[in-house]
Every structure is written in C-alpha cells, then in structure tokens.
Design an enzyme around this catalytic site. Structure first.
Site, PDB file in Angstrom:
ATOM      1  N   ARG A  71      20.413  -0.206  37.347  1.00 52.27           N
ATOM      2  CA  ARG A  71      20.782  -0.984  36.147  1.00 52.27           C
ATOM      3  C   ARG A  71      21.175  -2.397  36.568  1.00 52.27           C
ATOM      4  NH1 ARG A  71      23.243   4.050  34.918  1.00 52.27           N
ATOM      5  NH2 ARG A  71      25.328   3.385  35.571  1.00 52.27           N
TER       6      ARG A  71
ATOM      7  N   LYS B  93      25.090 -11.162  12.822  1.00 52.52           N
ATOM      8  CA  LYS B  93      23.875 -10.580  13.409  1.00 52.52           C
ATOM      9  C   LYS B  93      23.313  -9.538  12.452  1.00 52.52           C
ATOM     10  CE  LYS B  93      22.133  -8.181  17.501  1.00 52.52           C
ATOM     11  NZ  LYS B  93      22.127  -8.183  18.966  1.00 52.52           N
TER      12      LYS B  93
ATOM     13  N   LYS C 263      30.726  -8.193  20.457  1.00 54.01           N
ATOM     14  CA  LYS C 263      29.794  -7.651  19.463  1.00 54.01           C
ATOM     15  C   LYS C 263      30.241  -6.278  18.993  1.00 54.01           C
ATOM     16  CE  LYS C 263      25.875  -5.023  19.759  1.00 54.01           C
ATOM     17  NZ  LYS C 263      24.518  -4.634  20.159  1.00 54.01           N
TER      18      LYS C 263
HETATM   19  P1  13P Z   1      17.486  -4.833  19.175  1.00 52.93           P
HETATM   20  O1  13P Z   1      17.029  -6.270  19.148  1.00 52.93           O
HETATM   21  O2  13P Z   1      16.733  -3.983  20.144  1.00 52.93           O
HETATM   22  O3  13P Z   1      17.590  -4.243  17.795  1.00 52.93           O
HETATM   23  O4  13P Z   1      18.955  -4.830  19.773  1.00 52.93           O
HETATM   24  C1  13P Z   1      19.839  -5.781  19.355  1.00 52.93           C
HETATM   25  C2  13P Z   1      21.193  -5.233  19.388  1.00 52.93           C
HETATM   26  O5  13P Z   1      22.061  -5.757  20.048  1.00 52.93           O
HETATM   27  C3  13P Z   1      21.489  -4.046  18.579  1.00 52.93           C
HETATM   28  O6  13P Z   1      22.866  -3.878  18.507  1.00 52.93           O
END
Ligand code: 13P
Length: 341
Positions: A46, A220, A137
């Site tokens: 990873r 987001k 996030k």
């Molecule tokens: P994806 O762009 O693969 O949807 O992932 C973004 C993300 O951070 C989801 O929480």
C-alpha cells in the site's frame, strides 16, 4: 476558529486548474483494489503504491491541490524514510485525512446507512492536525430505491455531517462535507436530481444550525446522473445542466468550492461531465474534482505491484490528473484522450 486560515486552505484546495486526489481507501477497500491487480494487500505494498503517485512530480505540482489520506498513510514513511506527508507538502499540495469510520447499517431501516465516527473525534482531529493534516473528509451515503431514502436516513446523515464539520473548524481543519447519493440502481436522472436536492438542502440546513462557516468548507457531492442500471442514460450535457441547476439552487455562494466524487463513472465520463459544467460558466464557486477511482484506475492497472512499472504508472496518473485539471477550467477536449500519456 480562525476563519481566515480555513478560508485560505479551502481556496487552495479548489484552485482553478487543480483538484483533489482521494487516496483515502480503507485497508479493506485497498484489499479489493489490490486483488484486482493481483497484488498482496500488505502495508508495504500500500505504501509503495501510494508513494508512486505522491512522487509523480508533474501531476502533484501542477494538477493536484490536495490529497485525502487514510490514517495509516498519514503516519507512513516512504521507502527512503521521508514521511509521505512531507512528499505531498513538498509538491505544493495540502494533506488531508478521512476521519469517518464508515457507513454502518441504520438500525431499523433496511438498505440504509448512517456514517459513524463522531465519538472521540475532537481528540483525533487534534492529533491529525499535529501530524500535518489541514483538511478532513466525512462521507455520508444515501441509497436510492423505490421507498428510500427515508427522511430518517437523510436527516441523520446530514446531522452527523454538520457535527463533524463544526468539530473540524473548531480544530483548524477544513471539512470536506460529502453527502454521496449513490448511482447504483435503475432510477432515472430526475429521481437522482430530486434526492440530491433534498439531501443538499437538508445538509445545508444542518450546517447552518451547527454554526459551520461556509467560507471554511468544501462540498463534495455526487453529480446528478442516471442510475447505473437505468435503461435510459442521460448524456453529458444533460448531466452538466441538471447538476449545475441543482447546485445553484442548494449551495450558497459563500462556499469556496465544490469538488465532485467520481462515484463509479468511467474515467472519461467523470472528466467530460466536469468539463461540461465548467464550460457552462458563470458559477459562484469553483467546480473541480476529488476523484478516487477516476484518477487511480489507470495507474493502478499500469503499476500492478511491479517496481519496473512505476514510470508508466506515474505517466497514467499524470494523464488523468492533467485531463481533470483541464476539465476544472472547462478546457478539456475528447481528442486529448487519444494522445498517449
Ligand atoms: P470515488 O471518486 O471513487 O467515488 O471516490 C471519491 C471518494 O473519496 C469517495 O468518498
């Protein structure tokens, strides 16, 4: 709360021409990605994989504004002993951290989830700030089917997002507020528009009640798009128009930027949709990407766990980052995809 500091970080995260790399897959999710390329899901693998991306100088310095990390990566060192966070900072990007503990079954509500992770979050944020993270996030997941989402799922997830966001701002981190309406299912684009609008309105009502400063956050969201199994798939222009219309009616202009998730779209669709929205223009916020799969699918495949593939994988990553960087300016063209990386 120092709102000037938060606002400066938020604006850096959505700087035109750049976007966010979501590299915050949990160890379990990384297992699935590694399986797909026949690589064992070890801590070193990873690390090697992520180091490959973070050392892609062109991509990181020109097209990537920030990187969302998983707890393990925030603490990890590169093979030569340099902390991965330092490599990201030296490239000029902002390190961030996923702080939710995942979407868990919502008690009493089949097929719906509530994102957990609020207990002890204040202390974790303080530690993460000390380790170099400047944004965080939290992903809420809303599923569409005939009788869902329910008000309970929408309200509970929006409430948790708002509590998380307020804690982030209290501790000097910009919250990425991610209420994801999934594209799984056979619903049409109108149903996605209706649910997305409900979820966004509820989320901003909760953010207001929690006292979250909109100038110090990044949204987001999902795009407004047809369900994956819907027989009628809306085209690029319709996705762009409906997404912009929905965002304009739900997202206050004080929010500095909106960075989309890719959510299972193909690499090129995710780029084309973002580009079409920016071509519409006249938007009150920056519109950019915060993609996981749509940035990483190509480099993951190219890398396949082999040191000799690092340069090819970096070229594949740089290409997706460049295409999406152009899309954030509305300057992408499909012909650019056929030019080799
Ligand atoms: P994806 O762009 O693969 O949807 O992932 C973004 C993300 O951070 C989801 O929480």
């Amino acid at each position: 709360m120092n709102l000037d500091v938060l606002n400066t970080i938020a604006r850096r995260m959505v700087e035109p021409g750049k976007g966010i790399l979501a590299a915050d897959e949990s160890t379990g999710t990384m297992g699935k990605r590694m399986d797909a390329i026949g690589v064992e899901n070890t801590e070193d693998n990873r690390r090697d994989y992520r180091e490959m991306m973070f050392r892609s100088d062109e991509a990181m310095s020109k097209y990537i504004s920030g990187v969302i990390l998983f707890d393990e990566t925030l603490r990890q060192k590169a093979a030569d002993g340099t902390p991965l966070v330092k490599i990201i900072e030296q490239a000029g990007a902002v390190p961030g951290i996923k702080v939710d503990k995942g979407a868990k079954p919502l008690a009493g509500y089949e097929d719906e989830t509530i994102t957990e992770g609020l207990d002890g979050l204040r202390e974790r944020l303080q530690e993460y700030h000390g380790l170099g993270a400047r944004f965080a996030k939290w992903r809420a997941v809303i599923n569409i089917d005939e009788d869902i989402p329910t008000w309970n799922a929408v309200k509970s997830n929006a409430h948790a997002l708002a509590r998380y966001a307020a804690l982030c701002q209290e501790n000097g981190l910009v919250p990425i507020v991610e209420p994801e309406v999934l594209m799984d299912g056979d619903h049409d684009i109108l149903r996605c528009e209706e649910v997305t609008s409900w979820v966004l309105n509820t989320t901003f009502a909760e953010l207001f009640e929690a006292g979250v400063a909109l100038e110090g956050m990044v949204l987001k969201p999902n795009m407004v798009i047809s369900g994956k199994k819907c027989p009628e798939q809306a085209g690029v222009d319709e996705v762009a128009e409906r997404t912009v219309k929905t965002l304009k009616s739900c997202v206050p202009a004080a929010v500095p930027g909106i960075a989309f998730l890719s959510g299972g779209q193909s690499d090129e669709d995710a780029t084309a949709h973002l580009d079409a929205m920016n071509k519409i223009g006249g938007l009150p916020w920056s519109l950019t990407f915060s993609y996981g799969r749509a940035l990483q699918a190509a480099p993951q495949k190219a890398w396949s766990g082999k040191a000799e593939n690092v340069a090819t994988a970096q070229a594949a990553f740089t290409k997706r980052a460049r295409m999406n960087g152009l899309a954030s300016l509305g300057e992408w063209k499909p012909e650019l995809e056929t030019v080799s990386a």
